[in-house]
Each structure stands twice: as C-alpha cells, then as structure tokens.
Motif scaffolding. Sequence first.
Motif, PDB file in Angstrom:
ATOM      1  N   GLY A  43       0.982  -1.200  -0.010  1.00 61.82           N
ATOM      2  CA  GLY A  43       0.074   0.116   0.056  1.00 61.82           C
ATOM      3  C   GLY A  43       0.942   1.232  -0.063  1.00 61.82           C
ATOM      4  N   LEU A  44       0.146   2.372  -0.035  1.00 63.98           N
ATOM      5  CA  LEU A  44       0.986   3.672   0.146  1.00 63.98           C
ATOM      6  C   LEU A  44       0.207   4.656   1.119  1.00 63.98           C
ATOM      7  N   THR A  45       0.895   5.461   1.775  1.00 66.54           N
ATOM      8  CA  THR A  45       0.505   6.542   2.651  1.00 66.54           C
ATOM      9  C   THR A  45       0.595   7.871   2.008  1.00 66.54           C
ATOM     10  N   PHE A  46      -0.268   8.536   1.793  1.00 71.10           N
ATOM     11  CA  PHE A  46      -0.342   9.692   1.063  1.00 71.10           C
ATOM     12  C   PHE A  46       0.034  10.911   2.295  1.00 71.10           C
ATOM     13  N   PHE A  47       0.809  11.964   1.571  1.00 69.91           N
ATOM     14  CA  PHE A  47       1.158  13.227   2.137  1.00 69.91           C
ATOM     15  C   PHE A  47       0.988  14.344   1.281  1.00 69.91           C
ATOM     16  N   ILE A  92      -3.993   7.230   4.731  1.00 68.37           N
ATOM     17  CA  ILE A  92      -3.852   8.792   4.635  1.00 68.37           C
ATOM     18  C   ILE A  92      -4.316   9.064   6.132  1.00 68.37           C
ATOM     19  N   ASP A  93      -3.348  10.103   6.650  1.00 70.33           N
ATOM     20  CA  ASP A  93      -3.756  10.632   8.093  1.00 70.33           C
ATOM     21  C   ASP A  93      -5.035  11.703   8.033  1.00 70.33           C
ATOM     22  N   ALA A  94      -6.113  11.193   8.125  1.00 71.58           N
ATOM     23  CA  ALA A  94      -7.268  12.158   8.005  1.00 71.58           C
ATOM     24  C   ALA A  94      -7.900  12.403   9.169  1.00 71.58           C
ATOM     25  N   GLU A  95      -7.202  12.958  10.425  1.00 70.94           N
ATOM     26  CA  GLU A  95      -7.823  12.841  11.846  1.00 70.94           C
ATOM     27  C   GLU A  95      -9.146  13.547  11.679  1.00 70.94           C
TER      28      GLU A  95
END
Length: 537
Positions: A43-47, A92-95
């Motif tokens: 997978g990928l983690t988007f910034f 993604i970090d989308a808190e």
Amino acid sequence: MKLTAEALRQRIGQFFFPAVFINDTEENIQETERLIRDYNIGGLTFFHSRASAATNYESKQKIIFNDDSYEKIKALIVRYQKAASTPLLISIDAEWGLAMRIEKTPQYPYAITLGALPENQSSLVYEVGKQIGLDLKAAGIHYNLAPLADINNNPNNPVIGYRSFGENKEKVACFAVEYLNGMSEVGILGCLKHFPGHGNTNVDSHLGLPVLKETLEELLENELYPFIKGIENNVDSIMIGHLAVPSLNDGKDTSATLSKPIIQDLLREKLGYNGLVISDALNMHSVSKLYETKGQLEWEAFNAGNDVLCFAENVPEGIEAIFKNASPDRIFESYERIRKAKEKVGLFSNETFTSGELNFENASKLNLEIAQNAITKIIDNGISNLVIEAHKNNTLAKLSLYKNTENTFFKTLNTTLPSPEFAFESLEDSDISSIKKHLENFETIIISLFVPKAKPANNFEIDNEVLELLSDLLQTKKCIVYVFGNPYVLPIIPNLKKAFGLIQVYQEFEEFQKTAGIQFLEKNTLNGILPVNIDIQ
C-alpha cells in the motif's frame, strides 16, 4: 505449500507502505510506480508534499499550496493502482478529514473539540467518522490512520494535545469507538493510535523519543483503557507509537515500535489483539537514525510484531532483511492480516472506490450541529446584561485578535449590538499602542481571540505584545473573551480569571463563529464541557 524465494519476497513486499506525495515531481511518481511494479508493495500512505511530511517540516521548506491537490490525488491513486499486480491499500492521516492533508476539502473539528461534546451527543462523533469515511472513499482511499486513542493528560504535550478527545479515559474510549464505527459503516478501515499511549509525554516523537515512566498496572488503569475498548469493538488496526516504556521492556528505553515485549507480549497475548498492527512513520527521528545499515530498521520493526511498515524508506533492503531473518510462518501471519484488510474494503472483488464529488454541504451541517453542542462557558458574571447596558450607554467596543473585524462572529453580533470595532492582525499590520489608546474610551469589551496555531510551541504563536495587551485590558476593563482555538491556550493568558465572561469556542470555522454569536444574542444555554482540566491564571 512451500513458496519459492521469489513468491516469499512478493509476500514480504505487502508489508511495505512507503510515503507518497500528492504534489510531487513526475520523476518521483515514476519511481513510486517502479517500486509498486518491482516489489509488490502492499500500500501507500499519502502526504501533501515532501515539505510538510512528518519530520521534513524541520527543514522549514516552504509548503506550496495547490488548489488542485484533490484532483491530483484521485488521478495518482488511479495511476498507482494501474501499476500494481496486487491492489494497493491506500492510506492517509485524516484525523479531522482530508483537509489535514489536502486543500479545498471538507474539514471537521479537531478531536479536542469533539471531546467537548456531552456524552449524550456521541452520535455526532459517529457522524464525523462516517462523513470522513465518505470523503476518503470519494478520493479512492481505503484506510484512515485515525483516530487517536491517546489520553491527553499532559498539558505540555507538544504533539498530541488538540488531536486527542481529552483526558477522561471513558470519554476518549467511547468517542474513539464511535468515530471508528462511523468509518466502518461506509467501508473505511480505521486505526487507533499511538499504542501504548502518547498522551502523557512532553517530547515530540517526530524529533526525539518520549519515555513513559508508568508501570503496567498504571497503564492498564489509564493509557491502555481506550485501546482495550477498541479491541473489544474489533478495531481494524492499531498503530504503535515511537515512545519508550521501560517497565514493559525489561527496563530498556527502546521505542515501542521496535519492542517485542510491547507488541507481542502485551498487545497480542495479554490484550488478545489479532488485528493489523502498523508502525508509526519509520522516517521519524526517534527511530530513523538508529541503524546505519539500510533495511535493518524495517527488519527490527517487523520482528517486533508490526505487520505494516508505514513510511518505510528502504523497501528493497527491508524486503531482503526480512527474507533472510523471518520465519515463513511469521511472514504468512502478517500477509494474511493485510490480505483480510484488503478483502474487507473490497479490493479483490472489484468494488469501486469512486473518484467522486465531496459533499461540502453535509460537512457544514454537521459542523454547525457540533458547534451548537460543543461551545463551552467557563466564566459568566452576567455578561448578557453587562453588554446590553454597555451598548445602551455607548461604552461597548469589540476587539478582534489575529483576524480582521469582518469576521463572522462580529457580523453576527452586529445584527443586534453594533459598536466600534478594532482589530490586531499582526505586528507588521497593526499598531497595538493605537488600539490601546482607542479602547481607553470604552468600559466593556468583547474580545475574540483567534489563536494563531493549534500546537503550543512559542505560546501558540501569540505575540508577547498581545498577551500584555490582554493582561492590561482584563485588569482595567470589563472583558468578555471568546477563544477560537485550542483550550490549552487559556493558562498562558495573564489575568484571565478577571474576565467577566470567558467562552471557549475551539474552532474558527464559520459555523462556530456564527453559532457563538447567536448563542450570545439569544442567551442560549451552552452545553459544551471542557475536555481537559485547565488552570486559568
């Protein structure tokens, strides 16, 4: 079934979730496509961009904003999925929504604002999780690295603070589960972080290694409580924090991310968790500088018990290190957990994650409802009558700090209580001594403080001159202070106890400003509860 060496390496590739950047060069995009094709990464983690990602902000590179970021991420996800032989799990970090990483997308309140909601309004937290899930789904994202299960019981915490639901363990646990359930309803994976609890720390783990002094008994009593509740409610994944807990780790100051006793013995065996375990970003300085040999960090993190290696920077070397050192059984365990997560979001059944439109209207309605229930009254010495009397006698003024007088809060008040208005926007654009002189003619002042930053560094970026002005006004005038920002700002305002009124509004969203104005004019009861204990001077 015995796998060939190549098939085993292909499985190991699934553990790697390198960082990718929405606003990146074509050269970097092609490099990511090559990683996907050659190493079968999971997978990928988007910034947003390299300048804004994790520890990179230290370099003080200017973040270039791009109104097309949302369209770009949708196009990149399609492109990266085309390069993959095994569908990618996109994270993604989308808190507080996609807006945490992407301009011009719906933003929802910070967790500390949600923590101000009464517990009987927990369904609003569920709705936030659901709406964020729908926004992610529209973009083609399957996995939100949120929410925090950290109990913020240290006011000097430089990195958690406003990202936590507060310091009450039951409320943190309840709201974290509501948020997770809301996402789950629309098919988005969630993640509780940062195990075993990053709330009681005063070091930013992006830059150094925080150390928790608590014993296991103390942690079970407090920090671990929301994680236990999450496990009971089948949380999809748990992120391990870069923090040391010597009492759980044979007295050693090793990051939990690299600690078998913390992941295997405590999380897996003692707490009975069998879901996905993901490391915090492996480029963070608390761990990234530990090993000179490329791939060693990735192996140590996997060996400790992580299934997913987030922001792994050494993919080929990490795959080789795991291939050489891990047992086939251990590889199979992690591979199966990742496969099940992918199956859950429909990656193997051609379920389409549409590249759809975002619903700003729903977000606004939800934010309005949260504002109506979260705004918190801290001091009220008869402010309504005081203001009406001052308005009648022309002794009422308004002062806006860090926003001009055209703000929605003032406009709302002006429908009934027009009065002279003054604004301080910055030291370059505003003259504090002139403002002070003008205010000498007024007895009662409504002050709106739009706190410049959510993080506590440098007094939330409030200028000393502004703190001096506030101190002076609070001692010499009848002040009603509305604070639009992190409530942890309150203790740094001198003489705040002398305010005639103090209202904590949390967000500066239009919906919160308007609601604050209406609630004042209509003398509405304020239902919000401060989510953290604060000592006001």
